[in-house]
Structures are given as C-alpha cells and as structure tokens.
Scaffold this motif. Structure first.
Motif: not given
Ligand code: DAH
Length: 360
Positions: A176, A178, A181, A202, A215, A217, A256, A258-259, A289-291, A312-314
């Motif tokens: 990912h 992330s 970050q 993957r 992706q 981020e 997730f 990380f959030t 996804g985020c948080g 953050a979000w992805g």
């Molecule tokens: N890294 C996650 C994935 O690949 C996506 C993601 C979700 C990134 C939430 C974020 C986050 O920064 O806050 O599935």
C-alpha cells in the motif's frame, strides 16, 4: 586581326555553351582572368608602338566589352533558369492534409491522467506530493504502521517478499502507499499535508485484482485536524473528481491497524445496465479507507500524540479511473494494447487543471 575574330567566335561560343553558372565562370576566367586570353592581348599593348596600339587597342577593348556583356547576359539567363527549376522542384500542394506531429499521436494512459487529476485537485487544497520507493522494508510497510509482528492483518496483504539479504532482512514490494506516510512523518515536522500517489503490489490476480495496482494516500497532521475536516475534504474531492455538483457519502466504521477510529467511505450512485452515475440513485460504492492516525503510528514516527493529531486516507486509483472513464476491464489497464490506448488515452497537451477542466 583574324586571330582576334577567331578568339571572339570561340569565346562567345563558349559563353553560349555554358549550361550553368560554374561553367560560365570558367569561361570568364579563361578569357578575362589574370591569365586569360583577352587579358594577355591587353598586356601586349604596352609593347606596341603608339600607332599600332591605336588600332589594336580599340579592337581588343571592343572584344573585351563584347565578351563582358555576353557573360552578363548569359549569367542573368542561367540565374533565371535555375530559379525556375528550383521553384518547380519545391512546389507545395497546400491542399494536402497535414501530417500529425508525434506529440499529437501519442496518448496519456488513463492511470497517468487520473494521477494528474487527483494531484491537481489536492494541490489546489494546499497538499504537496510525497513519494517513496516501490521496494520497502517490512518495518515501514507494516511495523511502524502498527501491524504487530504475527498480526493477521499482515497476512491479508498478500505480500510479495524478497529473499532475505545478508543481514537477514526481508524486503518486500509495498502493499500500500501508507509507508510513504511513515517516511513523510520521519522527515518532516508538522503541520503536514501530503498526498502520496504510487504503484502498489499484492499477490492477487483475478477479474477485479491485478498484482500491480495504484493507490493515492493522503495525510494531514497538525494540532487540530479532525474527522469533520476529513469528511469535508473527501466530499470536495469526489465532487471535483467526478465533475458533479453534489455527492452523497456514507461513512462506515471499519478497522485498519494504523488508524483509530477507522472508517470506510462509500459514495452514492445509480447503476443501470453497465453504466454507473454518481450524485444520484440508491446504490453505494466503496471508494476508500480512512481514519484518525493511530497514536502508536505517530509515536513510531517521532511525533508526540499529545501535541499533534491527524487523519489519513487511502484510495484505489484503478477503480476510480475505471468508474470515471467507463473502462470495462481492469486488466486492460496493464495490457499495453495500442488500439486500447488510442481509444481510451488522453491527448498529451491537454493537462488537467481545475480551472481549465480535468478531463478536457
Ligand atoms: N492502506 C490501506 C489499504 O491499502 C488503505 C488505507 C486505509 C490507507 C485507511 C489509509 C487509511 O491511510 O487511513 O488497504
């Protein structure tokens, strides 16, 4: 004097026979040059008695004038003929269609286009672009992002691992964006506002998954960033990206590592046949996804969670590209088929901007 008239006939014949300017110049040099035949006659005048000179001088000078004039006329004639020939050879048919330049025939891949569009939207909101390597350490891809060793969330990432190096470290292809970050927080002081677009990998391959995908981020860290800010930001992004006046979004609790809290975001849509429309309808489509960034992640990256917070979000890029541009099959994005890119690609000089229009 008969010598003189023979020389005259011979020289004038040579002038008339010269078919191009170079040959004509050779005739001029042979007659009037330093060692030319007429020049030699003129030189002899000095050795003659005054009487002889009077008769011969007038005749030789008359010959010189006649030859000079003949040379001039012939030169003008040859010049004109050369110009005519050139004009004929270089004639241009202005009714022919224009041949397109290379830059006009090349096409921008829809994924590159969408990267540029997303960057334009977030740049307008004050975000910088951060990048990281495709080959990552386990530490940045997982551990610093609060995936404890042995945690099942690691398994869910279907990771491509490299063979361990001399130190026993096993690098991987980032699963990912992330880890960018992590890299950003380790090297920059808050406030931080970045997006991280890039390739991700993957071990997954079917109709809706390719082993390499894309992706974007996003990361915001400051003293007061909160979920309300994130919600507004994502709504503004979706409106700008899908080029619609209004979108409804749904935020669902999720997980997730990380959030915390973690949220999944759906956008409202209408599906009819193979078509999908945003900003209307009763269906929902998951887009990201985020948080709020987990306190452990902040700590792991040298940021004090008592002072700073952030979100953050992805987001998967391939899917939003397919949705926006009606691309029917994910795998086509990676096939490199020229016919496909000619149909779905974008013109290179139509760079997406918010002011000028994203999709041209
Ligand atoms: N890294 C996650 C994935 O690949 C996506 C993601 C979700 C990134 C939430 C974020 C986050 O920064 O806050 O599935």
């Amino acid at each position: 004097m008969s010598d003189l008239s023979a020389l005259r006939d011979e020289t004038l014949a040579a002038v008339a026979a010269a078919s191009e300017e170079g040959a004509l110049d050779a005739v001029r040099v042979a007659a009037l040059g330093k060692k030319g035949s007429i020049t030699a006659l003129l030189a002899m005048l000095g050795k003659m008695s005054p009487d002889e000179r009077r008769g011969a001088g007038a005749a030789i000078n008359a010959l010189k004038d006649e030859v000079t004039q003949a040379l001039g006329e012939r030169r003008a004639l040859l010049k004109g003929a050369a110009l005519d020939a050139r004009l004929k050879a270089e004639s241009l048919d202005v009714t022919l269609p224009v041949r397109p330049a290379g830059i006009e025939t090349g096409r921008i891949h829809p994924i590159s286009q969408v990267f540029d569009e997303v960057t334009a939207i977030f740049a307008d909101m004050g975000f910088a672009v951060a990048e990281g390597p495709d080959i990552e350490s386990d530490d940045y891809n997982f551990t610093k992002l609060n995936f404890p060793p042995g945690h099942p969330a690691r398994e869910m990432h279907d990771t491509f691992f490299f063979a361990p190096d001399a130190n026993g470290e096993r690098k991987l292809l980032r699963t990912h964006t992330s880890p960018v970050q992590v890299r950003t927080m380790l090297t920059q002081k808050p406030p931080i506002r970045v997006i991280c677009p890039g390739r991700t990998y993957r071990t997954d391959f079917d109709q809706t998954h390719t082993p390499q995908f894309h992706q974007v981020e996003g990361l915001v860290i400051d003293k007061s960033a909160n979920l309300g800010n994130l919600k507004w930001l994502l709504e503004e992004f979706c409106k700008a990206f899908f080029e619609v006046k209004d979108v409804k979004m749904r935020f669902r609790p999720s997980f997730f590592p990380f959030t915390s809290p973690s949220v999944e975001v759906d956008i409202q849509c209408r599906r009819r046949g193979g078509e999908i429309r945003f900003g209307e309808g009763e269906d929902w489509l998951e887009v990201l996804g985020c948080g709020m960034v987990h306190a452990n992640v902040l700590r792991n990256c040298g940021i004090d969670p008592d002072e700073y917070q952030g979100f953050a979000w992805g987001m998967g890029l391939d899917r939003i590209a397919m949705l926006k541009y009606g691309l029917p099959d994910l795998r086509d994005l990676f096939d490199g088929d020229l016919r496909w890119i000619r149909h779905y690609g974008f013109r290179p000089l139509e760079i997406p901007t918010l002011a000028g229009g994203l999709s041209g």
